[in-house]
Design an enzyme around this catalytic site. Structure first.
Site, mmCIF file in Angstrom:
data_model
loop_
_atom_site.group_PDB
_atom_site.id
_atom_site.type_symbol
_atom_site.label_atom_id
_atom_site.label_comp_id
_atom_site.label_asym_id
_atom_site.label_seq_id
_atom_site.Cartn_x
_atom_site.Cartn_y
_atom_site.Cartn_z
ATOM 1 C CE LYS A 116 -4.388 -1.298 1.719
ATOM 2 N NZ LYS A 116 -4.611 -1.527 3.146
ATOM 3 C CG HIS B 175 -0.837 7.426 4.206
ATOM 4 N ND1 HIS B 175 -0.721 8.166 5.355
ATOM 5 C CD2 HIS B 175 -1.444 6.268 4.558
ATOM 6 C CE1 HIS B 175 -1.250 7.489 6.350
ATOM 7 N NE2 HIS B 175 -1.685 6.338 5.901
ATOM 8 C CG HIS C 284 2.523 5.554 6.713
ATOM 9 N ND1 HIS C 284 1.860 5.191 5.565
ATOM 10 C CD2 HIS C 284 1.905 4.891 7.721
ATOM 11 C CE1 HIS C 284 0.895 4.336 5.876
ATOM 12 N NE2 HIS C 284 0.889 4.150 7.178
HETATM 13 N N1 ARG Z 1 -0.002 0.281 9.710
HETATM 14 C C1 ARG Z 1 -0.914 1.141 10.379
HETATM 15 C C2 ARG Z 1 -1.483 2.172 9.420
HETATM 16 O O1 ARG Z 1 -0.916 2.452 8.406
HETATM 17 C C3 ARG Z 1 -0.260 1.886 11.507
HETATM 18 C C4 ARG Z 1 0.229 0.994 12.608
HETATM 19 C C5 ARG Z 1 0.269 1.700 13.891
HETATM 20 N N2 ARG Z 1 0.824 0.930 14.955
HETATM 21 C C6 ARG Z 1 0.170 0.019 15.673
HETATM 22 N N3 ARG Z 1 0.842 -0.614 16.600
HETATM 23 N N4 ARG Z 1 -1.101 -0.213 15.496
HETATM 24 O O2 ARG Z 1 -2.528 2.735 9.702
#
Ligand code: ARG
Length: 563
Positions: A120, A123, A126
């Site tokens: 993905k 974005h 991030h």
């Molecule tokens: N991968 C998730 C996203 O892009 C964020 C992860 C955040 N960290 C966690 N421990 N849930 O939305």
């Protein structure tokens, strides 16, 4: 030097009561006596007078040049020479470790940040998480904590079954290798379009995810291929930002740890059935139940986070477990931490969600494109290109050794600085004009101030002027003294930034430091000064540069020697 603490101890009052007057004409520090009125049962001016008398009776203190009673305030004016000697002496002795401490020694702080999703787009959220998280990690490290940088990659979930199905139907390995994220996204979107027409595709996707969960060889190696190619792409961005991680244990890492968590929840009678799903309910009505197992029997994002937190406690025995994730996920973390608490984990209160707002792009050229990977790399590349255009036209350009490297550091630094300039809960308004304003509150402005200082130190060096044994006590003019006081605050700034999980405390300090440095630089003509005073001023330039460099480093920005 912690003068506030010194004064508080002398007066036998709490250090929180000592203030820094907004105007230095009212003293370097002040004790407003209003809060003491109740305890002392006296009018504030009287308290101030009595404290002043008491100090006088104790004999003169060489640190104070004057202690003044002004209404209900007791104002302290410090001896400027002495402060200059103490502060610059400390900078000289400690070098680049000035401001740091070892208060966190032996304590582990985990900082989870960035955490993009495989296949993905990376974005903008991030990228902000990457900037904020990396800075928080550096800030804690500066306080002596043993830090661990974790990238909780989103590499698990039913969407991977769909992706595998899509790949088997339409994927071409060569295309994916060339442009992994976009190609994977393309076939994933196609999958959804086709599934509208042919619902059996959904079933196929579920089946592939089941095979993946079972560890089927072929399916697992396909999944590994996606992970690998995506990480390659993410790493390009991390390299550009100069950021690395200690652990990439993502969601998939916790799959085999979930049955034990579910069993524990069951044993503790915390799970309740709700429409076929297993959930944890909270007494607080503002928190909806946390789903642990969906009605189709699969675990979800939250379950993996609970397993991850338990694993982290067992594996690292953390003092703090920090999650740098956008504010829209605040509820998710409330549910996760709330569940941990219900499980009887007292350390749930050591888990902290550090949220941040949205990024807005008023510049039309940016808002038309979407937040995909290309876009973000574009932002960084464009920042570097724009920087190069600006410095190519500068009068100092000829002396720059490696204009590409300098442009890269300034361009990337400008982006990081723009992300970290304001309180993280506020939306970030990102414009090229503000970000690359060399005279405004920007990364380039701070870097320019540093380069300016370094250039004069090189000049002194070339003229064989040594400031090694400078007499700091000569630095008592208004601008010199103001700069020295800002330098002295550095340690408090790091501590405040850590306490609030706020890199902007450091960013704002950098601006203040650079502004005071430039004022001093402009008003005290250092190269035209002579003798001992010149040496002392050079030593002050050196101290300010060292402090600017380490503070910029705390927000992930590299300095340049020339620009
Ligand atoms: N991968 C998730 C996203 O892009 C964020 C992860 C955040 N960290 C966690 N421990 N849930 O939305």
């Amino acid at each position: 030097m912690n003068y506030k603490a010194y004064i508080a101890k002398k007066l036998n009052v709490s250090v929180d009561l000592i203030e820094t007057p907004p105007n230095p004409d009212m003293g370097d520090f002040a004790l407003p006596c209003f809060k003491l009125a109740k305890e002392f049962r006296k009018a504030p001016p009287m308290i101030a007078q009595e404290l002043a008398d008491k100090l006088q009776n104790e004999g003169s203190d060489p640190l104070f040049s004057e202690v003044q009673v002004a209404g209900g305030y007791l104002n302290f004016f410090l001896d400027k020479s002495r402060v200059a000697e103490e502060v610059l002496g400390e900078v000289k002795a400690k070098g680049e470790s000035f401001g740091t401490s070892d208060e966190g020694a032996g304590k582990k702080v985990l900082v989870e940040f960035s955490s993009p999703n495989i296949a993905k787009p990376f974005h903008i959220g991030h990228l902000v998480s990457t900037a904020v998280g990396s800075s928080i990690e550096r800030i804690y490290k500066a306080l002596g904590y043993d830090t661990v940088k974790i990238n909780h990659i989103g590499d698990w979930g039913t969407q991977f079954g769909k992706l595998i199905s899509a790949y088997k139907r339409w994927g071409k390995p060569e295309d994916i290798k060339k442009d992994p994220i976009n190609e994977l996204l393309k076939i994933y979107v196609k999958f959804h379009e086709e599934a509208e027409k042919d619902p059996s595709l959904e079933e196929e996707g579920r089946e592939y995810f089941r095979l993946l969960e079972e560890g089927d060889d072929e399916i697992t190696s396909l999944w590994q291929f996606f992970v690998q190619e995506s990480l390659k792409e993410f790493n390009r961005m991390y390299n550009m930002l100069g950021i690395s991680f200690d652990s990439y244990a993502g969601e998939s890492f916790y799959t085999d740890k979930m049955p034990a968590i579910v069993k524990d929840l069951q044993d503790k009678n915390i799970l309740e059935e709700s429409d076929g799903a297993q959930v944890v309910r909270f007494e607080d009505e503002n928190i909806p139940p946390c789903i642990i197992i969906k009605s189709n029997g699969t675990t979800i994002y939250a379950t993996r986070d609970i397993a991850a937190a338990v694993y982290r406690k067992e594996h690292y025995d953390f003092h703090k477990n920090i999650y740098v994730v956008g504010t829209p996920q605040a509820l998710h973390f409330k549910q996760v931490f709330g569940t941990l608490e219900k499980m009887g984990h007292s350390w749930a209160s050591d888990c902290v969600h550090v949220g941040f707002g949205y990024v807005r792009f008023p510049d039309k050229s940016m808002s038309t494109r979407h937040g995909d990977v290309i876009f973000l790399e574009d932002v960084l590349n464009e920042a570097v290109a724009k920087t190069k255009d600006i410095i190519k036209d500068s009068p100092t350009c000829k002396i720059i050794d490696d204009i590409d490297e300098v442009s890269r550091k300034i361009g990337v630094g400008a982006v990081l600085f723009a992300f970290l300039k304001n309180g993280r809960e506020r939306d970030i308004i990102f414009t090229w004009k503000d970000m690359l304003d060399f005279e405004g509150e920007s990364g380039p402005y701070a870097q320019y101030s540093y380069a300016r200082g370094r250039s004069i130190l090189r000049k002194a060096d070339a003229s064989d002027i040594s400031y090694e044994n400078a007499d700091f006590g000569l630095l008592t003019s208004k601008d010199e003294y103001a700069l020295i006081k800002v330098i002295n605050r550095y340690g408090d700034v790091i501590r405040e930034a850590a306490e609030k999980y706020e890199p902007c405390v450091v960013t704002r300090y950098i601006i203040e430091l650079a502004q005071h440095f430039n004022k001093f630089y402009n008003n005290c003509n250092i190269m035209k000064t002579e003798g001992e005073l010149q040496k002392a001023r050079l030593a002050l330039v050196d101290a300010a540069c060292s402090c600017l460099k380490t503070a910029l480093n705390l927000i992930g920005v590299d300095v340049v020697e020339q620009m």
